[in-house]
Design a protein around this motif. Structure first.
Motif, PDB file in Angstrom:
ATOM      1  N   UNK A 117       6.237   5.737  -3.330  1.00  5.55           N
ATOM      2  CA  UNK A 117       6.838   5.061  -2.185  1.00  5.55           C
ATOM      3  C   UNK A 117       6.622   3.567  -2.328  1.00  5.55           C
ATOM      4  N   UNK A 118       7.643   2.781  -1.981  1.00  7.67           N
ATOM      5  CA  UNK A 118       7.552   1.336  -2.141  1.00  7.67           C
ATOM      6  C   UNK A 118       6.472   0.716  -1.268  1.00  7.67           C
ATOM      7  N   UNK A 119       6.100   1.395  -0.164  1.00  8.51           N
ATOM      8  CA  UNK A 119       5.053   0.886   0.718  1.00  8.51           C
ATOM      9  C   UNK A 119       3.660   1.161   0.173  1.00  8.51           C
ATOM     10  N   UNK A 120       3.544   2.110  -0.744  1.00  7.96           N
ATOM     11  CA  UNK A 120       2.228   2.509  -1.255  1.00  7.96           C
ATOM     12  C   UNK A 120       2.260   2.640  -2.785  1.00  7.96           C
ATOM     13  N   UNK A 121       2.601   1.561  -3.529  1.00  6.72           N
ATOM     14  CA  UNK A 121       2.690   1.649  -4.980  1.00  6.72           C
ATOM     15  C   UNK A 121       1.361   1.979  -5.648  1.00  6.72           C
ATOM     16  N   UNK A 122       0.248   1.703  -4.948  1.00  7.56           N
ATOM     17  CA  UNK A 122      -1.071   1.972  -5.527  1.00  7.56           C
ATOM     18  C   UNK A 122      -1.382   3.467  -5.590  1.00  7.56           C
ATOM     19  N   UNK A 123      -0.590   4.262  -4.872  1.00 11.01           N
ATOM     20  CA  UNK A 123      -0.839   5.704  -4.851  1.00 11.01           C
ATOM     21  C   UNK A 123      -0.033   6.457  -5.912  1.00 11.01           C
ATOM     22  N   UNK A 124       0.719   5.749  -6.707  1.00 10.42           N
ATOM     23  CA  UNK A 124       1.535   6.407  -7.730  1.00 10.42           C
ATOM     24  C   UNK A 124       1.642   5.491  -8.944  1.00 10.42           C
ATOM     25  N   UNK A 125       2.311   5.963  -9.933  1.00 13.16           N
ATOM     26  CA  UNK A 125       2.580   5.133 -11.117  1.00 13.16           C
ATOM     27  C   UNK A 125       3.834   4.317 -10.840  1.00 13.16           C
ATOM     28  N   UNK A 126       3.687   3.002 -10.867  1.00 14.83           N
ATOM     29  CA  UNK A 126       4.856   2.137 -10.640  1.00 14.83           C
ATOM     30  C   UNK A 126       5.565   1.962 -11.991  1.00 14.83           C
ATOM     31  N   UNK A 127       6.539   2.811 -12.225  1.00 15.75           N
ATOM     32  CA  UNK A 127       7.238   2.804 -13.513  1.00 15.75           C
ATOM     33  C   UNK A 127       8.051   1.526 -13.727  1.00 15.75           C
ATOM     34  N   UNK A 128       8.593   0.994 -12.636  1.00 15.03           N
ATOM     35  CA  UNK A 128       9.350  -0.256 -12.747  1.00 15.03           C
ATOM     36  C   UNK A 128       8.421  -1.389 -13.192  1.00 15.03           C
ATOM     37  N   UNK A 129       7.316  -1.548 -12.480  1.00 21.30           N
ATOM     38  CA  UNK A 129       6.355  -2.613 -12.803  1.00 21.30           C
ATOM     39  C   UNK A 129       5.839  -2.458 -14.229  1.00 21.30           C
TER      40      UNK A 129
END
Length: 307
Positions: free
Chosen positions: A109-121
């Motif tokens: 979720x864009x509001x919680x990028x720390x909880x997942x793998x940010x593939x875009x970043x």
């Protein structure tokens, strides 16, 4: 009359012209068969820009068997009709396509990028590092360029996708430099994978070597141009093209020369290769046919590469 039979679809690089020139050469050689003793093989270049390209398959099937040299031409809309571009040594770059895929088991979720793998970043970090390689880890005196041309990932504005892919081409006039950068690109991606809980895959195709024109063959072509059309018909190409050309595969086996054929006479015929408006001045075809026919006849009569 030569327009594509598929509306809106065309390969705008002049390969139809190259085929026409080859047919013309074959017809003239046939008419003058009694004028030379030896063998001249005229062949077309299939799938020149595909991956894998056609040249390695042609070589495997024996197209170079019994030959001592190979010549090729490519149209050039930057040169006026009646001029021919010559360059000794490296004429085009070695090129390879690359693709990078960053994936994770689930979206975020864009509001919680720390909880997942940010593939875009993650993919952006890799892409940025790729762009820093040329001129820092390579000799800036060796022309080299890395360009990302495609980027795909995500649909929603608030969902981090579980898969991102980007790709492009790596080109260098030095095959050694290209190979060095390929290894660094793979290492760069794997280093990021060690830091991020994501799967990162880098794929590179086999690529093609640089076109390296044999100086003796270029001299032979140059002398023929002067004899037929005068020295003003020669344009000395000042530096290699960063484009790729699978004619280079033939040169890995026998000496070869790639010649540029000027095809521009006005604004309509001056658009660059692969431009949607690309077209040629058809009056450039006959001079090219005559030139290459004479080049081949004289080569058979007295080989310019014989010691």
């Amino acid at each position: 009359s030569y327009a594509s039979k598929n509306a809106g679809v065309a390969h705008l690089c002049g390969h139809d012209v190259h085929s026409t020139i080859a047919i013309g050469i074959a017809l003239l050689l046939k008419e003058n068969r009694e004028a030379f003793a030896g063998t001249v093989r005229v062949f077309f270049q299939p799938n020149e820009e595909g991956k894998p390209s056609g040249a390695p398959v042609m070589i495997e099937d024996g197209v170079l068997d019994g030959l001592e040299a190979v010549y090729a031409c490519h149209v050039d809309p930057t040169l006026p009709t009646g001029q021919f571009g010559l360059i000794k040594g490296t004429a085009t770059a070695s090129a390879v396509r690359f693709s990078v895929t960053v994936s994770s088991p689930s979206t975020g979720h864009s509001a919680r990028p720390h909880n997942s793998v940010d593939t875009i970043w993650t993919s952006v970090q890799i892409a940025n590092q790729f762009y820093q390689l040329v001129g820092r880890l390579t000799d800036p005196r060796d022309p080299t360029i890395l360009t990302i041309c495609r980027y795909h990932g995500g649909e929603a504005y608030n969902v981090i996708p579980n898969r991102v892919n980007f790709g492009g081409t790596l080109r260098s006039t030095s095959l050694e430099t290209r190979k060095k950068l390929e290894k660094i690109m793979i290492h760069t991606a794997h280093t990021m994978m060690d830091q991020i809980e994501a799967n990162i895959e880098v794929t590179l195709d086999e690529g093609i070597p640089p076109v390296v024109n044999d100086g003796r063959l270029i001299d032979h072509v140059g002398n023929t141009i002067k004899a037929l059309y005068g020295k003003k018909a020669i344009f000395h190409i000042p530096r290699p093209s960063m484009g790729g050309e699978d004619f280079a595969n033939y040169q890995q086996h026998i000496p070869g020369a790639l010649i540029r054929v000027g095809t521009s006479c006005n604004e309509r015929t001056s658009y660059p290769l692969h431009d949607a408006h690309f077209d040629i001045d058809e009056s450039a075809i006959v001079p090219a046919v005559n030139l290459f026919t004479r080049v081949l006849l004289d080569h058979v009569a007295e080989s310019p590469i014989s010691s």
